[in-house]
Design an enzyme around this catalytic site. Sequence first.
Site, mmCIF file in Angstrom:
data_model
loop_
_atom_site.group_PDB
_atom_site.id
_atom_site.type_symbol
_atom_site.label_atom_id
_atom_site.label_comp_id
_atom_site.label_asym_id
_atom_site.label_seq_id
_atom_site.Cartn_x
_atom_site.Cartn_y
_atom_site.Cartn_z
ATOM 1 N N ASP A 103 44.357 -41.202 -7.940
ATOM 2 C CA ASP A 103 43.697 -39.900 -7.917
ATOM 3 C C ASP A 103 43.347 -39.514 -6.485
ATOM 4 O O ASP A 103 43.601 -38.391 -6.037
ATOM 5 C CB ASP A 103 42.435 -39.980 -8.781
ATOM 6 C CG ASP A 103 41.832 -38.619 -9.076
ATOM 7 O OD1 ASP A 103 42.386 -37.595 -8.625
ATOM 8 O OD2 ASP A 103 40.794 -38.579 -9.761
ATOM 9 N N ASP B 281 45.745 -36.858 -3.671
ATOM 10 C CA ASP B 281 45.140 -35.678 -3.046
ATOM 11 C C ASP B 281 45.244 -35.754 -1.526
ATOM 12 O O ASP B 281 45.471 -34.732 -0.861
ATOM 13 C CB ASP B 281 43.675 -35.552 -3.462
ATOM 14 C CG ASP B 281 43.504 -34.858 -4.795
ATOM 15 O OD1 ASP B 281 44.517 -34.381 -5.343
ATOM 16 O OD2 ASP B 281 42.381 -34.799 -5.307
ATOM 17 N N LYS C 150 43.342 -53.407 -4.295
ATOM 18 C CA LYS C 150 42.165 -53.922 -3.606
ATOM 19 C C LYS C 150 41.941 -55.357 -4.068
ATOM 20 O O LYS C 150 40.850 -55.746 -4.506
ATOM 21 C CB LYS C 150 40.950 -53.029 -3.910
ATOM 22 C CG LYS C 150 39.737 -53.280 -3.012
ATOM 23 C CD LYS C 150 39.986 -52.984 -1.559
ATOM 24 C CE LYS C 150 38.701 -53.179 -0.735
ATOM 25 N NZ LYS C 150 38.956 -53.080 0.720
ATOM 26 N N ASP D 152 42.449 -49.193 1.409
ATOM 27 C CA ASP D 152 41.817 -48.610 2.583
ATOM 28 C C ASP D 152 42.799 -48.475 3.738
ATOM 29 O O ASP D 152 42.824 -47.448 4.437
ATOM 30 C CB ASP D 152 40.580 -49.405 3.005
ATOM 31 C CG ASP D 152 40.740 -50.905 2.859
ATOM 32 O OD1 ASP D 152 41.839 -51.358 2.500
ATOM 33 O OD2 ASP D 152 39.764 -51.631 3.107
ATOM 34 N N TYR E 29 38.445 -44.807 -15.411
ATOM 35 C CA TYR E 29 38.136 -43.539 -16.064
ATOM 36 C C TYR E 29 38.012 -43.673 -17.582
ATOM 37 O O TYR E 29 37.409 -42.823 -18.239
ATOM 38 C CB TYR E 29 39.211 -42.492 -15.749
ATOM 39 C CG TYR E 29 39.255 -42.052 -14.296
ATOM 40 C CD1 TYR E 29 38.226 -42.352 -13.425
ATOM 41 C CD2 TYR E 29 40.330 -41.339 -13.801
ATOM 42 C CE1 TYR E 29 38.265 -41.953 -12.099
ATOM 43 C CE2 TYR E 29 40.383 -40.927 -12.478
ATOM 44 C CZ TYR E 29 39.340 -41.238 -11.635
ATOM 45 O OH TYR E 29 39.385 -40.842 -10.322
#
Length: 358
Positions: free
Chosen positions: A246, A250, A190, A222, A140
């Site tokens: 992020d 959620d 990852k 994942d 970001y």
Amino acid sequence: MDRILLLPGDGIGPEVVREARAVLETVSAGFDLKLEFEEARIGGAAIDAEGTPLSEDTVARARECRAVLLGAVGGPRWDALPVDTRPERGLLRIRKELGLFANLRPASVFPALAGASSLRPEIVDGIDLLVVRELTGGIYFGEPRGRALASGARTARNTMVYDEVEIARIARVAFEAARRRRKHLTHVHKANVLEVSQLWIEVVEEVARDYPDVERVHQLVDSCAMLLVREPSRFDVIVTGNLFGDILSDEAAMITGSLGMLPSASLGEGGVGLYEPVHGSAPDIAGSDAANPLATILSAAMLCEHSLGALEAARAIESAVTEVLAEGHRTADLVLGEEASGTLGCAAMGDLVRARLA
């Protein structure tokens, strides 16, 4: 005297912050907390009044306070603005200006709301996890970034970058949290394709040497996303970078049943904490007294715990919320077809929580 800066923001933000402030005022009397409140603008409200989503004056006032309690930012009326001047930029900037690199998002199921989850009751039973998300680095904020025209085709670029200092400091926050909880930490990565994640594993392992009492595992992002919906009770503390955090926070939020119940805290090394509900500004119900204030009230509980060191006050707020829900009281977002003793508005729900505290 501990000064608390209120940033109501946009949409339902002013309504839910009003109720959370009243809860803090009630609990301050019962636990001898000395609180002083002041208010400033952020997001669309600041754009309309001050021409910017976050003014220099508001930043300066935030730095002088003990904590910041924020409502919500954004709404369709500002969507046509350039990306760098939209309400959400105010939130990103205040996090950066206050050095808030650690976002703590607890996700637990209140027994009275177990039926509201999209998962079966036997799966959500016992969910009590904490996502610790790195907040100021990663894709970001990495450079270079931007859009360009290359060989006649539109291209875009974002860069994921972390250094060992950024990783170590968020890892320590997560290990400390795990030590206070059930002593289990899951680092999400990852590393099978990303060099950045490979560095994360190295640094997390180095920090782990100082926490021999905390069990840690490394989990691919994942497979973690899959396990969160298959076996969420296996998780205690999850630590990860900005992008993965992020998304996963959620996901964890939704398996608990409602975004309207989920608080968050953003902490750093400067001493000022920022507390806000996970939900958005919900402009469609703004001003109708239909908002659920409980996530903001629970954010106020986190403020008591992390910024004021008032653990008993924090637990009292959480217990009051639990009692109100156990009695069957619901705001509209929590009913979802289940039986309840009546649908309450934002102010009435806040009144009930304060009554339990009193």
